[in-house]
Each structure stands twice: as C-alpha cells, then as structure tokens.
Scaffold this active site. Structure first.
Site: not given
Ligand SMILES: *Cc1c(COP(=O)(O)O)cnc(C)c1O
Length: 380
Positions: A53, A105, A178, A203
């Site tokens: 963890r 998002y 992000d 992604k």
């Molecule tokens: C998909 C996404 C998230 C969230 O990510 P998860 O892996 O689905 O929790 C956050 N920011 C952006 C820009 C995303 O495309």
C-alpha cells in the site's frame, strides 16, 4: 555510449526506462505481486519495499519513467484517474479556496460539487481559457490551487498553461494540470510552469483499453508532494502490480501511438471542417479554432487524437450518426488503439452541460481512410 540522462523521452519510453535485469538478462521488468517485503535480522528493509500500500517495485519502474517523460521530480500511480484527481484536492485543508476550469472531464466537477464542497473546500468554477476571468477568480493569499485541463473535455478548449501558472503563483497558489488528452508526448506542463500534472493513465499512457489507472507527477519534492504520498499510503487508492506492469508496457509505445492518433485526428478534422452535415469541428489543430495559437505554442508534434463533431440537425442527428457507425465503437473512454465515438450528453445524464449535438471521437490506430469512410457512410 549516451548516458541515460541524455536520452530523449522517446528512447526512455521505448526502453521502459532502461530496465535490464543484472541477474537474468531479462529486458522486461518482473511483476512483484508481493503485498509485503521481508526485513533482515536488524529489522532493516532488505529492498526498497515494506508493504505494497506504501510502495512496490513494480510501481517504481512505471513511476520513474512517467516522471522523466513529464520532466518531473517524482510520480505516483493511483487506482484510477479520479483517485489521482481527488488526491490533489484531498491534500488541501477545509476552507481552502480552489479555482477550477468550468470545462473539464465530467467526473471532476461532479466530485467537487458533491464531495469536495461538503468537505469544506471552497470551489470557484471559471472559464480558464479567459486569462482575465482566471485572474479575477483567484484570491491572493487565500487561493491554494488552480486546477485546469487542456485541451479540455469535451469541447477541447485550450487554456494557456504559462499564463495560468503565472496567475496561480502570483496569488500564492499552485497550478495542477490534467494532461490526459495531450499526454507528455505533446505537452509537458511542468516546462510551462505547472506544479503538478495529473493523468488518467487509463487513456493514452496505457493506451490499450485494458487498465484503469491514474498518476500524479510533481515538479518538486516539497510538502504538498509529501502529503499526496501520505494520502495514497493512508487512504490506499493504489494500483495493483499487474496493472502497473501493463501500464509500463503501454507506455513503451506511447510516442508512436499518440503521434499517429494525432495525425489521423488532424486529417479527420480537416475532412469534416466545413462539411454540410457538420455544424462545427472542435479540434485545437484547426487554425480557425479558438485557442489554436496557444495550443500551437504549448503542444509539440500534434494536437491529440481527441476531437468532437457538432452535428448539423441537433441531438437526434448526432445520435443517428453514432447509431450508423460500423467501425467506430460506441463506448466511453479515450486514448486506446481502437477508435471510439460517444454521445457525451447521454452518458453524462441530467447534470450534463455538453451540447446535445456533440459527438466525442477518440481516434485510434486504424487506417484513417477507413475511419473517414465510416463517418461519411453514417452521415448518409
Ligand atoms: C477519464 C478521465 C479522467 C478520469 O480517469 P479514470 O481513469 O476514468 O478515473 C480524468 N480526466 C480526464 C481528462 C479523463 O479523460
């Protein structure tokens, strides 16, 4: 021979950060499923790990690579992109003021409204593509964090990272970006002044639609980073070792994937720009797109594989286009090798601000002519 520090990001990624096992000659790292790690007679750790963890040797390889790709001082993997996003906000204290992009998002503002506000964070949503609006929203000495996404889901609006960093720092706040849509292939936010970079590693970083993961990269090993590390350890939103290993494998092809997706997205954007059945193509690579100049400054080698089409005829026409696609897969998520099409307003539900006529496209690695032909036949 070049020293590793001189190697280009492409080389570091392709070589999984230069892993080679001295004992076996293995050129891919092992997976360490161990939840716990033994200590010697004096109760000293034998290796780096104590308990998974806290840390695990399989995370460390992927974290070290991601940190270098972003030009950071360290990286931490999380159980998902949302777990990483939330950790940034949870590292703050009740009463802290944060300024957040109004376009981003969907999950981020939803969590902020439903949870962060209840935990005492004061959240201001602003149009961060407008520098003046951002400057007016930060409260010097009170705002602790400015959080932006660029290009931002699902309109791909572009925020100037350098300008946002200057405004945040001028007020005594940190800037978190992000960087999921651009990936470090196209944008390295730390070079533009960001303090933290957040990824949904689900992604582009992983890229094969087979892992849910998140990551935070820091520009500095400071108190905030210490708190984020503690939070992962104590709150426990960690990734499994197998997922961390898959993520490293995905990152080895990151550069070719992102560059190819971006090139195909550009071709698709140009093809449908001005098309009689398409009202607007939202893509930062188009010269006519607001924010194109900023995108061109802070993105190198492409404008991402993400674009949105606003379909002439509204919501029904958009749903019809999605319905008739044969090659594009109707599914959420993005950044994988297969192209996806999504009617965001349907997926986001009642809270959605996304226009009804918008379809979000994640361009994968199929032959671009096949993708254009699929959209053309679906438009009828
Ligand atoms: C998909 C996404 C998230 C969230 O990510 P998860 O892996 O689905 O929790 C956050 N920011 C952006 C820009 C995303 O495309």
């Amino acid at each position: 021979m070049t020293r590793q520090n001189d190697q280009k990001p492409e080389t570091l990624a392709a070589r999984g950060n230069g892993f080679l096992c001295a004992d076996t000659g293995a050129i891919t790292p092992p997976i360490h499923p161990s939840s716990t790690f033994a200590r010697d007679e004096n109760y000293e750790r034998i290796g780096q790990g104590g308990y998974s963890r806290d840390d695990n040797p399989t995370y460390t390889v992927a974290e070290a690579l991601l940190s270098k790709l972003e030009g950071g001082a360290g990286a931490k993997l999380f159980a998902s992109g949302m777990a990483a996003t939330c950790a940034v906000f949870q590292a703050l204290a009740p009463g802290d003021h944060v300024v957040v992009s109004e376009t981003m998002y969907f999950g981020t503002p939803k969590w902020l409204r439903e949870w962060a506000v209840r935990w005492g964070l004061e959240v201001a949503f602003v149009d961060t593509t407008d520098g003046e609006a951002l400057a007016a929203a930060v409260k010097p000495g009170v705002t602790r964090l400015v959080y932006i996404e660029t290009p931002a889901n699902p309109l791909w609006s572009v925020t100037d990272i350098r300008a946002a960093a200057d405004i945040a720092h001028g007020a005594g706040a940190v800037l978190a970006v992000d960087n999921t849509a651009a990936s470090p292939v196209l944008t390295r936010p730390i070079e533009h002044g960001a303090d933290l970079v957040v990824h949904s590693a689900t992604k582009y970083l992983n890229g094969h639609s087979d892992v849910v993961a998140g990551a935070i990269v820091t520009a500095r090993d400071d108190d905030l980073w210490e708190r984020i590390g503690q939070l992962r350890y104590l709150a426990g939103a960690i990734l499994g070792p197998f997922e961390a290993w898959l993520l490293l494998r995905g990152m080895r092809t990151l550069f070719v994937r992102v560059r190819q997706s971006s090139q195909s997205a550009m071709a698709i954007a140009r093809h449908f720009d001005g098309h009689p059945k398409i009202a607007q193509v939202c893509y930062p690579g188009l010269e006519s797109f607001p924010g194109h100049d900023i995108a061109a400054r802070q993105m190198t080698g492409g404008f991402s594989g993400m674009l949105s089409l606003r379909v002439a005829g509204g919501g029904e026409a958009a749903l019809n286009l999605a319905k008739r696609c044969k090659l594009f897969i109707r599914a959420t998520s993005l950044g994988g090798v297969e192209s996806l099409i999504e009617h965001r307003a349907t997926i986001e539900g009642d809270d959605s601000d996304t226009p009804e006529d918008l379809l979000r496209l994640s361009i994968g690695l199929e032959e671009v002519g096949d993708l254009i032909a699929d959209l053309e036949q679906a438009l009828g």
